[in-house]
Design a protein around this motif. Structure first.
Motif, PDB file in Angstrom:
ATOM      1  N   GLN A  11       0.837  -1.191   0.000  1.00  0.00           N
ATOM      2  CA  GLN A  11       0.000   0.000   0.000  1.00  0.00           C
ATOM      3  C   GLN A  11       0.876   1.246   0.000  1.00  0.00           C
ATOM      4  O   GLN A  11       1.874   1.328   0.723  1.00  0.00           O
ATOM      5  CB  GLN A  11      -0.913   0.022   1.225  1.00  0.00           C
ATOM      6  N   ASN A  14       0.319   7.553   2.696  1.00  0.00           N
ATOM      7  CA  ASN A  14      -0.455   8.801   2.649  1.00  0.00           C
ATOM      8  C   ASN A  14      -1.564   8.774   1.586  1.00  0.00           C
ATOM      9  O   ASN A  14      -1.775   9.758   0.872  1.00  0.00           O
ATOM     10  CB  ASN A  14       0.469   9.997   2.389  1.00  0.00           C
ATOM     11  N   THR A  15      -2.244   7.657   1.465  1.00  0.00           N
ATOM     12  CA  THR A  15      -3.360   7.578   0.512  1.00  0.00           C
ATOM     13  C   THR A  15      -4.696   7.290   1.184  1.00  0.00           C
ATOM     14  O   THR A  15      -5.735   7.464   0.561  1.00  0.00           O
ATOM     15  CB  THR A  15      -3.113   6.472  -0.536  1.00  0.00           C
ATOM     16  N   LEU A  18      -7.294   9.957   1.007  1.00  0.00           N
ATOM     17  CA  LEU A  18      -7.838  10.206  -0.335  1.00  0.00           C
ATOM     18  C   LEU A  18      -9.047   9.318  -0.603  1.00  0.00           C
ATOM     19  O   LEU A  18     -10.061   9.762  -1.135  1.00  0.00           O
ATOM     20  CB  LEU A  18      -6.765   9.947  -1.400  1.00  0.00           C
ATOM     21  N   TRP A  19      -8.921   8.045  -0.247  1.00  0.00           N
ATOM     22  CA  TRP A  19     -10.003   7.109  -0.554  1.00  0.00           C
ATOM     23  C   TRP A  19     -11.199   7.283   0.390  1.00  0.00           C
ATOM     24  O   TRP A  19     -12.281   6.800   0.104  1.00  0.00           O
ATOM     25  CB  TRP A  19      -9.497   5.674  -0.473  1.00  0.00           C
ATOM     26  N   GLU A  32      -4.256   1.789  -6.832  1.00  0.00           N
ATOM     27  CA  GLU A  32      -2.853   2.135  -6.616  1.00  0.00           C
ATOM     28  C   GLU A  32      -2.034   1.216  -7.513  1.00  0.00           C
ATOM     29  O   GLU A  32      -1.995   0.006  -7.312  1.00  0.00           O
ATOM     30  CB  GLU A  32      -2.477   1.963  -5.142  1.00  0.00           C
ATOM     31  N   ARG A  57       5.223   9.922  -8.780  1.00  0.00           N
ATOM     32  CA  ARG A  57       3.893   9.539  -8.319  1.00  0.00           C
ATOM     33  C   ARG A  57       2.886  10.395  -9.085  1.00  0.00           C
ATOM     34  O   ARG A  57       2.750  11.588  -8.832  1.00  0.00           O
ATOM     35  CB  ARG A  57       3.775   9.756  -6.811  1.00  0.00           C
ATOM     36  N   CYS A  59      -0.960  11.284 -10.378  1.00  0.00           N
ATOM     37  CA  CYS A  59      -2.356  11.154  -9.947  1.00  0.00           C
ATOM     38  C   CYS A  59      -3.297  11.278 -11.138  1.00  0.00           C
ATOM     39  O   CYS A  59      -3.087  12.103 -12.033  1.00  0.00           O
ATOM     40  CB  CYS A  59      -2.695  12.236  -8.914  1.00  0.00           C
ATOM     41  N   ILE A  95      -3.599   6.282  -8.496  1.00  0.00           N
ATOM     42  CA  ILE A  95      -2.234   6.751  -8.278  1.00  0.00           C
ATOM     43  C   ILE A  95      -1.296   5.758  -8.955  1.00  0.00           C
ATOM     44  O   ILE A  95      -1.417   4.549  -8.772  1.00  0.00           O
ATOM     45  CB  ILE A  95      -1.903   6.849  -6.782  1.00  0.00           C
TER      46      ILE A  95
END
Length: 212
Positions: A11, A14-15, A18-19, A32, A57, A59, A95
């Protein structure tokens, strides 16, 4: 051209926040992804020999144009939201991470973009300090014009800063993601030729994507 992808084995950091966003809700499953094929030591932007690798990274956003649209559309959406006061900013839907080869020209360009972004941030900070000083000094005649000059300028400056930092790490131009196994990118012809000539790259025939 296409670059093969896979779901991230670990994983991404820092996501989670977002979800969890619900306004507006995602219309697709959040993904991801990571690059799943070896990339040659050729710069995808300039076709020059690579001197290092850059972890990128990228988006993609759930927009009205496409549920997995790349950053450019999102930047326009953020600018529109800031100018109108709207909270309807397209949420992140995907991402994509990977280590892209970069050449000496990429590194010089990235340094310039970062310098411009930091200079703009410094200018915005100076303007903010000026407003605070005027406010504390209770100079009523100067506060309204300074405030009017700072507020719209800061919003525009914030969008420009985000754009400059993004440009400093952008390696290729992405098209929308239609299939989580592939990223459609625009890259230099020499980069594409290097991928096709790499003996490690043998895409299965049944993975050939259908042109959207």
């Amino acid at each position: 051209m296409t670059i093969r992808l896979r779901r991230c084995r670990d994983q991404l950091p820092n996501t989670r926040s977002l979800w969890m966003k619900k306004n507006p809700p995602l219309r697709v499953e959040p993904l991801e992804l990571e690059i799943a094929q070896p990339l040659p030591d050729v710069c995808p932007g300039h076709g020059r020999p690579a001197v290092s690798r850059s972890h990128v990274r990228a988006c993609f956003y759930d927009t009205d144009l496409h549920p997995r649209f790349h950053r450019a559309a999102a930047e326009r959406g953020i600018g529109k939201a800031l100018s109108t006061g709207s909270s309807e900013i397209a949420p992140v839907s995907t991402i994509l991470v990977g280590d892209w080869p970069v050449c000496d020209r990429c590194l010089r360009t990235a340094r310039r973009y970062r310098w411009l972004a930091r200079s703009l941030l410094l200018l915005m900070a100076v303007n903010l300090v000026a407003v605070v000083v005027v406010s504390v000094a209770n100079i009523d005649s100067l506060l309204p014009p300074l405030g009017l000059a700072l507020f719209p300028g800061s919003l525009l400056g914030l969008v420009v800063v985000v754009h400059l930092f993004n440009k400093s790490v952008q390696r290729v131009t992405y098209r929308p993601i239609y299939d989580e196994r592939f990223a459609f990118v625009q890259a230099h012809p020499r980069f594409r030729a290097a991928i096709e000539q790499d003996p490690r790259y043998r895409p299965p025939l049944d993975e050939e994507p259908v042109t959207p």
